[in-house]
Scaffold this active site. Structure first.
Site, PDB file in Angstrom:
ATOM      1  N   GLY A  78     -18.936   1.461  -0.092  1.00  0.00           N
ATOM      2  CA  GLY A  78     -19.357   2.811  -0.403  1.00  0.00           C
ATOM      3  C   GLY A  78     -20.831   2.955  -0.118  1.00  0.00           C
ATOM      4  CB  SER A  79     -23.804   2.855  -2.337  1.00  0.00           C
ATOM      5  OG  SER A  79     -23.477   4.003  -3.100  1.00  0.00           O
ATOM      6  CD  GLU A 129     -23.885  12.230   2.656  1.00  0.00           C
ATOM      7  OE1 GLU A 129     -23.190  11.772   1.721  1.00  0.00           O
ATOM      8  OE2 GLU A 129     -23.941  11.695   3.778  1.00  0.00           O
ATOM      9  CD  GLN A 146     -20.717  20.420 -28.142  1.00  0.00           C
ATOM     10  OE1 GLN A 146     -19.998  19.717 -27.430  1.00  0.00           O
ATOM     11  NE2 GLN A 146     -20.657  20.384 -29.461  1.00  0.00           N
ATOM     12  CG  HIS A 194     -18.227  28.301 -22.595  1.00  0.00           C
ATOM     13  ND1 HIS A 194     -19.461  28.138 -22.012  1.00  0.00           N
ATOM     14  CD2 HIS A 194     -17.692  29.427 -22.038  1.00  0.00           C
ATOM     15  CE1 HIS A 194     -19.657  29.102 -21.123  1.00  0.00           C
ATOM     16  NE2 HIS A 194     -18.616  29.900 -21.135  1.00  0.00           N
ATOM     17  N   GLY A 195     -17.479  26.097 -26.775  1.00  0.00           N
ATOM     18  CA  GLY A 195     -16.522  25.685 -27.796  1.00  0.00           C
ATOM     19  C   GLY A 195     -15.156  25.404 -27.195  1.00  0.00           C
ATOM     20  N   GLY A 198     -22.509  10.207  -2.320  1.00  0.00           N
ATOM     21  CA  GLY A 198     -23.724  10.376  -1.539  1.00  0.00           C
ATOM     22  C   GLY A 198     -24.846   9.425  -1.931  1.00  0.00           C
ATOM     23  N   GLY A 199     -24.513   8.423  -2.723  1.00  0.00           N
ATOM     24  CA  GLY A 199     -25.521   7.494  -3.227  1.00  0.00           C
ATOM     25  C   GLY A 199     -25.594   7.580  -4.735  1.00  0.00           C
TER      26      GLY A 199
END
Length: 380
Positions: free
Chosen positions: A133-134, A245, A339, A341-342, A366-367
């Site tokens: 990946g990275s 990117e 939070q 918005h409950g 992307g890292g």
């Protein structure tokens, strides 16, 4: 807020993209999320309107702008409340297409860039693998000489646009006898090429409206003209484009953070608890005010990094700081938004719940944050 980095042209782009997103994207997001796909007709339309040509040179049908345009464009896509929509577009415009604009031959540019600009061809980038990946240098996909071309074999994982792309830029090892970073090349693989397939669509926590696939290259033969740039320079191309990117995706994240905060401020001003709107609770409004301050600061950091990159400066540290900071911040912002918005914030029918899931990837893809912080630490 106004910024010294935003000129009239960038302001005009922001306005045009915001209007388009609000009218043509936001009303359909729930449908696309449920269908796990964005209609190709939308991409065709965006291409025809010129949105895909911001970074493509004028000679090939674009307008030839810089990194600042990408960040502004990405911000407005992020405001759509669908990370899947935003990343589908950005993979094409800012993660994949630059491999041609920056590194391809004149003939390749003439053949492909006009089609990229109009949306006739949609692109993707195939770097990540199950075990790489990275750590790009660890990839295992191989490209071996075969006659007057190359024979590719391997598997790519977590490839956004993988199954819908007309062209995927594949990173493959072309010299196994040298250090990993010195033996990688980039190849353009068109959809439908014999032996090249999307083996399965990947089900994700978020970004439901985007296609993410595993790609398989089984004895794929490519002519020499499919090689992008110079042989064995692919690792360095990837590292260079990572700056673009990361700025673009963090532009998306900033747009998402800002939109989520705006939705939440509106909600807490209407939602009452214990006899008064939640906005009247000092702790809530001050927390949201602090988050706004952090978003504003992070935005200026991102703009500054993009501007310096456009000036030709070495901005690896700057961009790594942006990626680490914004990737974490957007998750913190969405945590607070859910939070406040409950219970409503926990329902799948709300934009906030969707955005909460979508932004989790920003500290990974992307890292990863940890990798970015190491890049900063090396330069301290």
């Amino acid at each position: 807020m106004k910024s010294v980095y935003i000129d009239d042209d960038l302001a005009a782009i922001r306005g045009q993209v915001r209007e388009y997103v609000e009218k043509e994207v936001v009303p359909h997001v729930d449908t696309w999320e449920a269908e796990r796909a964005i209609p190709r007709s939308l991409l065709d339309e965006m291409g025809k309107l010129g949105f895909f040509g911001l970074r493509i040179p004028e000679a090939y049908g674009g307008i030839g702008m810089g990194h600042m345009a990408s960040v502004v464009f990405a911000e407005e896509l992020g405001r759509s409340t669908s990370g899947g929509f935003a990343i589908t577009v950005l993979v094409h415009t800012d993660l994949a297409t630059p491999y041609v604009t920056k590194f391809a031959s004149d003939d390749q540019k003439e053949r492909w860039l006009p089609k990229f600009a109009t949306g006739e061809m949609i692109t993707a980038i195939g770097v990540t693998e199950p075990d790489a990946g990275s750590d790009v240098a660890a990839l295992r996909t191989t490209a071996k000489r075969d006659g007057d071309g190359w024979r590719l074999n391997g598997t790519k994982m977590f490839i956004t646009n993988g199954a819908i792309a007309d062209m995927v830029f594949i990173a493959a090892k072309t010299n196994p006898d040298v250090k990993g970073s010195r033996g990688i090349s980039i190849f353009a693989v068109e959809g439908g090429t014999k032996g090249f397939s999307a083996s399965r669509a990947l089900d994700k926590m978020g970004w439901h409206a985007s296609n993410t696939s595993e790609l398989v290259l089984d004895e794929v033969w490519l002519a020499d003209e499919s090689l992008i740039g110079e042989l064995n320079q692919g690792f360095y191309y990837i590292m260079e484009n990572f700056q673009n990117e990361r700025l673009s995706i963090m532009g998306q994240a900033l747009g998402e953070a800002q939109k989520a905060l705006e939705i939440t401020v509106a909600y807490v001003k209407e939602r009452s608890a214990f006899g008064s709107p939640l906005w009247e609770k000092q702790g809530i409004r001050q927390r949201l005010a602090m988050r706004q301050a952090e978003i504003d600061a992070a935005r200026e950091l991102a703009y500054g990094a993009a501007w310096l990159t456009d000036q030709g400066e070495d901005t690896v540290r700057h961009v790594s700081e942006v990626k680490a900071l914004v990737g974490e911040l957007v998750n913190e912002v969405l945590y607070d938004c859910v939070q406040f918005h409950g219970g409503m914030g926990y329902l799948a029918e709300t934009a906030i719940e969707r955005m909460y899931r979508d932004v989790r990837i920003h500290s990974i893809g992307g890292g990863a944050t940890e990798v970015m912080l190491e890049e900063v630490a090396k330069r301290l």
